[in-house]
Motif scaffolding. Structure first.
Motif, PDB file in Angstrom:
ATOM      1  N   ILE A  24       0.813  -1.221   0.000  1.00  0.00           N
ATOM      2  CA  ILE A  24       0.000   0.000   0.000  1.00  0.00           C
ATOM      3  C   ILE A  24       0.842   1.266   0.000  1.00  0.00           C
ATOM      4  CG2 ILE A  24      -1.695   1.325   1.322  1.00  0.00           C
ATOM      5  CD1 ILE A  24      -2.808  -1.122  -0.092  1.00  0.00           C
ATOM      6  N   LEU A  25       2.007   1.236   0.658  1.00  0.00           N
ATOM      7  CA  LEU A  25       2.797   2.460   0.831  1.00  0.00           C
ATOM      8  C   LEU A  25       3.163   3.145  -0.485  1.00  0.00           C
ATOM      9  CD1 LEU A  25       4.101   4.358   2.835  1.00  0.00           C
ATOM     10  CD2 LEU A  25       6.171   2.948   2.747  1.00  0.00           C
ATOM     11  N   PRO A  26       3.632   2.416  -1.522  1.00  0.00           N
ATOM     12  CA  PRO A  26       3.963   3.109  -2.786  1.00  0.00           C
ATOM     13  C   PRO A  26       2.768   3.837  -3.392  1.00  0.00           C
ATOM     14  CG  PRO A  26       4.925   0.931  -2.753  1.00  0.00           C
ATOM     15  CD  PRO A  26       3.987   0.996  -1.582  1.00  0.00           C
ATOM     16  N   VAL A  27       1.585   3.188  -3.324  1.00  0.00           N
ATOM     17  CA  VAL A  27       0.382   3.827  -3.869  1.00  0.00           C
ATOM     18  C   VAL A  27       0.029   5.069  -3.059  1.00  0.00           C
ATOM     19  CG1 VAL A  27      -2.070   3.508  -4.361  1.00  0.00           C
ATOM     20  CG2 VAL A  27      -0.471   1.621  -4.720  1.00  0.00           C
ATOM     21  N   LEU A  28       0.131   4.962  -1.732  1.00  0.00           N
ATOM     22  CA  LEU A  28      -0.179   6.097  -0.871  1.00  0.00           C
ATOM     23  C   LEU A  28       0.772   7.264  -1.122  1.00  0.00           C
ATOM     24  CD1 LEU A  28      -1.838   7.236   1.469  1.00  0.00           C
ATOM     25  CD2 LEU A  28      -0.196   6.186   3.049  1.00  0.00           C
ATOM     26  N   LEU A  29       2.057   6.962  -1.285  1.00  0.00           N
ATOM     27  CA  LEU A  29       3.036   8.020  -1.547  1.00  0.00           C
ATOM     28  C   LEU A  29       2.780   8.696  -2.892  1.00  0.00           C
ATOM     29  CD1 LEU A  29       6.341   6.387  -0.229  1.00  0.00           C
ATOM     30  CD2 LEU A  29       4.999   8.219   0.829  1.00  0.00           C
ATOM     31  N   MET A  30       2.406   7.908  -3.906  1.00  0.00           N
ATOM     32  CA  MET A  30       2.092   8.485  -5.218  1.00  0.00           C
ATOM     33  C   MET A  30       0.919   9.456  -5.112  1.00  0.00           C
ATOM     34  SD  MET A  30       2.561   5.255  -7.822  1.00  0.00           S
ATOM     35  CE  MET A  30       1.854   6.205  -9.170  1.00  0.00           C
ATOM     36  N   ILE A  31      -0.093   9.074  -4.317  1.00  0.00           N
ATOM     37  CA  ILE A  31      -1.256   9.948  -4.156  1.00  0.00           C
ATOM     38  C   ILE A  31      -0.861  11.238  -3.441  1.00  0.00           C
ATOM     39  CG2 ILE A  31      -3.492  10.187  -3.013  1.00  0.00           C
ATOM     40  CD1 ILE A  31      -3.922   7.191  -3.479  1.00  0.00           C
TER      41      ILE A  31
END
Length: 214
Positions: A24-31
């Motif tokens: 989840i972290l990569p997606v959250l950082l992209m957002i």
């Protein structure tokens, strides 16, 4: 015994949260970074809008960037084709090459920028381009948008049918200041996606005296 050990391993959840976080972290950082870039972009758009507001206010009280009859007083003595001083202007006049019809004041539209000089759409253009007269307009706009360059400005002077013969400047015009060829380069999203976002803005005001006060 082996079956009980396998069942216990199957139920074991230690480390599951770490795996979920890694997914989840990569997606959250992209957002988060994408929203930061979007906020910066709209902030720059706001600065561009404010810059053209300041630019057009400077342009209507500065010497015209386009040099020629109708905008430069020293070249406009014969521009009114013998119309009496004080005669009312209205839309539908003629041009610098042909006397105005039915008493209308002469009309033109000229757009100037650093790349092409001055251009009059659809007709031959006798206006020259003055980069020196662009300077006070650019200075006013750089107060809020310092990275603006002369190549990013486009200025249009178009007769509006208002005013009276002899009112300085010789022909009342609408002045439009535009920001062109300026882009916002994303800071975070640019690492993942190539390209930039355009920063354009435009503002129009009727001219005042078109004379720089020195």
């Amino acid at each position: 015994m082996a079956s009980r050990t396998f069942a216990a391993f199957h139920r074991e959840e230690d480390g599951a949260a770490l795996i979920e976080a890694a997914l989840i972290l990569p997606v959250l950082l992209m957002i988060v970074f994408g929203l930061a870039d979007l906020s910066l972009y709209f902030w720059q758009r706001g600065l561009a809008t404010k810059a053209v507001d300041l630019g057009v206010r400077a342009a209507i009280v500065s010497d015209a960037v386009a040099q020629g009859p109708g905008l430069t007083p020293s070249e406009s003595a014969s521009y009114w084709f013998g119309m009496p001083p004080g005669a009312r202007c209205f839309p539908g006049g003629g041009s610098a090459a042909e006397p105005s019809g039915a008493g209308g004041c002469p009309s033109f539209s000229v757009t100037c920028d650093l790349a092409r000089g001055c251009d009059c759409p659809g007709v031959s253009c006798g206006f020259g381009f003055s980069q020196a007269n662009l300077a006070p307009i650019l200075d006013a706009m750089r107060a809020v948008l310092p990275r603006l360059e002369p190549a990013n400005l486009r200025i249009t002077y178009s007769t509006n049918g208002l005013g009276y013969v002899g009112r300085p400047p010789p022909v009342p015009v609408d002045v439009t200041v535009q920001i062109v060829d300026l882009a916002f380069d994303p800071i975070f999203a640019g690492l993942l996606f190539a390209g930039s976002l355009p920063l354009g803005a435009s503002a129009t005001l009727p001219s005042e005296d078109l004379v720089t006060r020195r």
